[in-house]
Design an enzyme around this catalytic site. Structure first.
Site, mmCIF file in Angstrom:
data_model
loop_
_atom_site.group_PDB
_atom_site.id
_atom_site.type_symbol
_atom_site.label_atom_id
_atom_site.label_comp_id
_atom_site.label_asym_id
_atom_site.label_seq_id
_atom_site.Cartn_x
_atom_site.Cartn_y
_atom_site.Cartn_z
ATOM 1 N N GLU A 160 -0.872 14.134 -20.355
ATOM 2 C CA GLU A 160 -0.062 13.558 -21.441
ATOM 3 C C GLU A 160 0.815 12.432 -20.913
ATOM 4 O OE1 GLU A 160 -1.223 14.461 -24.114
ATOM 5 O OE2 GLU A 160 -2.155 16.335 -23.463
ATOM 6 N N ALA A 194 -1.670 19.834 -25.957
ATOM 7 C CA ALA A 194 -0.437 19.057 -25.981
ATOM 8 C C ALA A 194 -0.702 17.714 -26.636
ATOM 9 C CB ALA A 194 0.075 18.834 -24.565
ATOM 10 N N ASN A 248 2.848 11.986 -27.857
ATOM 11 C CA ASN A 248 3.761 11.163 -28.661
ATOM 12 C C ASN A 248 4.700 10.351 -27.768
ATOM 13 O OD1 ASN A 248 2.877 12.850 -30.944
ATOM 14 N ND2 ASN A 248 4.125 14.382 -29.913
ATOM 15 N N GLU A 286 -1.682 13.118 -34.555
ATOM 16 C CA GLU A 286 -3.032 12.697 -34.211
ATOM 17 C C GLU A 286 -4.032 13.723 -34.752
ATOM 18 O OE1 GLU A 286 -3.859 12.056 -30.050
ATOM 19 O OE2 GLU A 286 -5.845 11.291 -30.488
ATOM 20 N N GLU A 325 -9.158 9.008 -24.173
ATOM 21 C CA GLU A 325 -9.315 10.381 -23.677
ATOM 22 C C GLU A 325 -10.186 10.455 -22.426
ATOM 23 O OE1 GLU A 325 -7.273 12.389 -24.426
ATOM 24 O OE2 GLU A 325 -6.568 11.841 -26.427
ATOM 25 N N HIS A 344 -1.126 9.242 -20.543
ATOM 26 C CA HIS A 344 -1.402 8.577 -21.826
ATOM 27 C C HIS A 344 -0.366 7.502 -22.131
ATOM 28 C CE1 HIS A 344 -4.890 10.269 -23.724
ATOM 29 N NE2 HIS A 344 -4.424 11.500 -23.854
HETATM 30 N N1 B3K Z 1 -4.391 13.405 -27.906
HETATM 31 C C1 B3K Z 1 -4.187 14.807 -28.089
HETATM 32 C C2 B3K Z 1 -5.232 15.472 -28.905
HETATM 33 C C3 B3K Z 1 -5.026 15.378 -30.352
HETATM 34 C C4 B3K Z 1 -6.023 16.240 -31.098
HETATM 35 C C5 B3K Z 1 -5.925 16.030 -32.557
HETATM 36 N N2 B3K Z 1 -6.796 16.909 -33.308
HETATM 37 C C6 B3K Z 1 -4.067 15.545 -26.809
HETATM 38 C C7 B3K Z 1 -4.654 14.886 -25.639
HETATM 39 O O1 B3K Z 1 -5.841 14.695 -25.504
HETATM 40 O O2 B3K Z 1 -3.918 14.484 -24.787
HETATM 41 ZN ZN ZN Z 2 -5.606 13.158 -24.084
#
Ligand code: B3K
Ligand code: ZN
Length: 885
Positions: free
Chosen positions: A304, A268, A271, A127, A326, A307
């Site tokens: 995480e 973090a 994925n 990402e 986010e 997500h």
């Molecule tokens: N989604 C990732 C952040 C990625 C940043 C890329 N430059 C972490 C998070 O917000 O959970």
């Molecule tokens: Zn996030």
């Protein structure tokens, strides 16, 4: 590195992808001096994108193309076009497959994006647009595919081979190498791809989901860290349960893995099934991690994990929608942390952070809406605005709908969009549809940048027994230069009578008086609310719980603020009244300093804090928060022109006065708490965090007295504490003290003891980098030569340079510009190594408009120097050029 001027990308230009990728089959052959990536993409024309067979433009950067095949046909260089960032093919039918082989170099990848090495292990960060550095692909979040991944590596060096989803096979080869294949049954965009190969150990546990499925949980770390995983594992299990209970969300694979890596650009990454974490966001145990670090681990593990639904099952259509996942996920993790700890304290900390840092971003050259409408480099938009303000926007929806209505909306959102890539509008629509409401005006929070101002005035009519509050909203200009239309601002309020009791609230036109706390929806530029049946002029408690991310002003006098500090039923507002009182007092002292007058402290602040300190009923963490003065960065943010020296002098003056005048109370609470700490084993729980928080803030005040008994207590705590929270505070207190010999000894013994623990050494760097004593820059420069420091590790850069430029304002803003020069040199160096970290570290220089003319000129000159320093990454180019525009 760019070869041409980076281009601006606009939301309005969004177009659905021409082609889709149903299946992605990847094979990685990992070697010490290169990696081979073979990809087979099973593709088809996107029926939603129109007719005909347009060229297929795959993204790809820093890839050495070895071969490309379209179905069974090996292509020659006449059959495709290739440039720095694309591979263009010409499909002959609606369904086809593309096979590519590329060579990449993870072993020299210092940008830590794509596939790279952290120490001896391989890992990925895709990402936002890192996957295109791994293979040719449609690297955009609205292209979702089913991934199968095989990893082949030397067995001895890389016994553990991981990717997303479920393990479906593995075995040895006869050349000392082995392979493992992973299959992810869920469609996902490439940014959620992950791969790890290394010599890792793991802690295992399991979780029974609400429908009774058993999920294997594993946390992988380098062997020396195997004893620091339990807190993260506990946090993971709590998060999984909480998401079931509060949002009805169940985990969906049979295995959930977390891997800790030392070199990581952020906290973090979520994925699918294989979260990769900065080791600082996983590892925690009493001896090596502070309470704050324990709480951060808990929050990031939760974030995480959450997500998996808000981000992975339902993902973003394009990167302008980043806050869709986010902002919502930060809101979810904040709710979790509030439930696990003290909700009021969590809110106070979040708001203090937002007001200091997000408000500053919203007032600076990089200001953007929660859903930006353009960007050059998406990595620059992982911002406080997208994350924290985005969370506030979701929080306002929660406030407007109530908990039940919000849950109905989130259920509908997940049900309607499971497996899809959607927009912020889709999120709001689900909230509207589930509740039968219209949020069209509310949606301005997504499209208008800047922090709204809300000026409130009152009038009381004794004969009519009515009390009116008038709200005037406005929003300052931001670089996008839009006209700002009125926002929907939910303002939670209460009214207090002269005894401090809450008054039942009844607005004109309502039949009966209702609750004592309620939400007023301010929707117009100017709007008045009149309460009836008010026997005497009340005192309003406004914006309870910080119900909207605005700058509210009401002409409270200091006695009224002291009254609210004591009586407000809203804990957040009691704290906030104390902050407003402190701000008034500090601003008066800043003005005195500027006029060359003797500083005279308003005794009411001392009285107010004395009563807080003496309140044994109050949560000790609240006492600690209330004793914390607004920081220099916040005082800077609220200044028209920030006077660095005056702010520092005034705040230090108040701290010393408080230390002196409250000495007995502080000493008594310090000793009482330290006595408990001494006889209690470390527990990472709320009540213990609270005790240590008060103990430690008390100690930091007490040391300002310079008394020998305080020095003795500090040394005792430093030497015999069984946990890092107490030890590090004692160290910090010594570092900021004039006791040079004790300081030097403590720093040396700490470094000797923890030299093999990089995360603890980060704390050691930070404590010194943040010290406001004179000579800060020299200390930081000397520390950069320390064997534990390396510019290639983002945690080290943040611990030393970030702490210096972001927190040590009096040293960083030295009038001779030396701090600015130092930071610019560093950014130029980092630009070539790690553009994302370079552009993050630049932030303090972008705030030049806040300072006096001389500093402005110095800061701008450094920005100019960076601009002219040669090939800039898109990341640094965007921030520098916008800052100078
Ligand atoms: N989604 C990732 C952040 C990625 C940043 C890329 N430059 C972490 C998070 O917000 O959970
Ligand atoms: Zn996030």
């Amino acid at each position: 590195m760019r070869t041409e001027q980076p281009k601006m990308i606009y939301l309005k230009d969004y177009q659905a992808p021409d082609y889709l990728i149903d299946e992605t089959h990847l094979t990685f052959e990992l070697f010490e001096d290169h990696t081979l990536v073979h990809a087979q993409l099973v593709m088809r024309r996107n029926p939603a994108a129109g007719a005909g067979l347009p060229p297929l433009v795959l993204d790809g950067q820093l890839l050495e193309l070895l071969s490309v095949q379209l179905d069974d046909r090996v292509l020659s260089s006449n059959d495709y076009q290739i440039d720095d960032s694309h591979l263009t093919l010409h499909p002959g039918s609606e369904h086809f497959s593309v096979d590519t082989s590329v060579k990449i170099h993870p072993e020299t990848n210092t940008a830590l994006e794509g596939l790279y090495k952290s120490g001896s292990m391989f890992c990925t960060q895709c990402e936002a647009e890192g996957f295109r550095k791994i293979t040719y692909y449609l690297d955009r979040p609205d292209v979702m595919s089913k991934f199968t991944t095989t990893v082949i590596a030397e067995q001895h060096r890389y016994p553990v081979l991981l990717s997303n989803g479920n393990p479906v096979g593995n075995g040895p080869q006869d050349d000392g190498r082995h392979w493992a294949t992973w299959e992810d049954p869920f469609m996902k965009p490439a940014y959620l791809f992950a791969l790890v190969a290394g010599d890792l150990w793991c802690v295992e546990d399991s979780f029974a989901t609400m429908s009774g499925r058993n999920v294997a949980l594993r946390i992988y770390v380098e062997p020396e860290n195997i004893d620091k995983c339990q807190h993260a594992m506990n946090s993971l299990k709590k998060s999984m349960r909480w998401d079931e209970e509060v949002y009805g969300r169940e985990y969906d694979l049979d295995i959930f893995m977390i891997v800790a890596v030392n070199d990581f650009n952020m906290g973090a990454m979520e994925n699918k099934g294989l979260n990769i974490f900065n080791s600082s966001a996983v590892l925690a145990r009493a001896e090596t991690a502070t309470d704050a670090a324990h709480q951060r681990v808990e929050a990031i593990v939760a974030h995480e994990y959450f997500h998996n639904w808000s981000g992975n099952r339902v993902t973003c259509r394009d990167w302008f929608q980043l806050s869709l996942k986010e902002g919502f996920t930060v809101f979810r993790d904040a709710g979790f942390s509030a439930d696990m700890n003290s909700a009021t304290v969590k809110r106070i900390q979040d708001v203090a952070y937002l007001r200091t840092h997000q408000f500053a971003e919203d007032a600076g050259p990089m200001a953007h809406a929660v859903r930006p409408d353009s960007f050059i480099e998406i990595s620059n938009f992982y911002t406080l605005t997208v994350y924290e303000k985005g969370s506030e926007v979701v929080g306002m929806i929660h406030t407007l709908l109530g908990a039940e209505g919000f849950r109905k909306g989130s259920d509908l959102y997940f049900q309607r969009h499971d497996g899809q890539a959607v927009t912020c509008d889709d999120f709001v629509k689900a909230m509207e549809d589930a509740n039968g409401v219209d949020f069209s005006q509310f949606k301005r929070w997504y499209s208008q940048a800047g922090t709204p101002r809300l000026a409130v005035s009152e009038s009381y009519d004794a004969s009519a027994r009515t009390y009116s509050l008038t709200f005037r909203q406005s929003c300052p200009q931001t670089p996008d230069k839009q006209e700002k239309l009125p926002f929907v601002i939910p303002v939670e309020i209460g009214l207090l009578d002269a005894q401090g009791a809450e008054i039942a609230l009844q607005l004109t036109g309502e039949v009966a008086a209702g609750a004592t706390s309620r939400v007023l929806s301010v929707t117009e530029a100017e709007q008045t609310f009149t309460f009836v049946g008010i026997a005497a002029k009340p005192l309003p408690s406004l914006l309870r719980g910080f119900s909207a991310p605005v700058k509210l002003s009401f002409p409270y006098d200091r006695d009224q603020l002291m009254f609210l500090m004591q009586h407000d039923s809203d804990g957040f507002n009691r704290w906030d009244a104390g902050q407003q009182l402190s701000v008034q007092v500090l601003q008066e002292l800043i003005a005195q300093h500027q006029k060359g007058e003797t500083l005279v402290l308003d005794p009411r602040l001392v009285t107010a804090l004395r009563s807080v300190l003496g309140n044994e009923q109050l949560d000790q963490a609240m006492v600690a928060e209330m004793l914390s003065l607004p920081g220099e960065a916040y005082l800077t943010e609220i200044s028209e022109v920030a006077d660095v020296e005056a702010i520092h002098t005034a705040r230090e003056f108040v701290r010393r006065q408080l230390a002196e005048q409250l000495f007995d109370g502080l000493w008594q609470r310090y000793q009482a708490n330290r006595a408990v700490s001494k006889t209690t084993v470390y527990v990472a729980e709320n009540e213990h965090f609270a005790r240590r928080a008060l103990q430690n803030i008390a100690l930091s005040y007490l040391m300002l007295s310079g008394k020998p008994e305080v020095l003795a207590a500090t040394l005792e705590q430093f030497e015999s504490a069984d946990n890092m929270t107490e030890r590090l505070t004692a160290l910090a207190v010594l570092v900021n003290s004039p006791f040079e010999a004790e300081k030097a000894l403590a720093l040396a013994s700490f470094a000797e003891h923890f030299k093999d623990n990089p995360l603890v050494m980060d704390q050691w760097f930070s404590v010194q980098a943040g010290s406001p004593l004179p000579g800060g820059l020299q200390r930081v420069k000397a520390l950069m030569e320390h064997p534990a420091f390396t510019i290639k590790n983002p945690n080290k850069v943040r611990a030393l340079i970030g702490a210096f430029a972001g927190q040590n304002l009096i040293n960083f803003h030295a009038a001779d510009g030396s701090g600015y020069r130092f930071l610019a040199d560093l950014v130029i160096q980092l630009n070539a190594l790690n553009p994302q970290i370079a552009s993050r570290q630049l932030a303090p220089l972008t705030r030049w408009r806040k300072y006096d003319d001389a500093r402005q000129a110095l800061m701008k000159a450094e920005l100019e120097r960076i601009r002219g320093s040669g090939e800039l990454s898109a990341d640094v180019y965007e921030v520098v050029s916008k800052s100078l525009a």
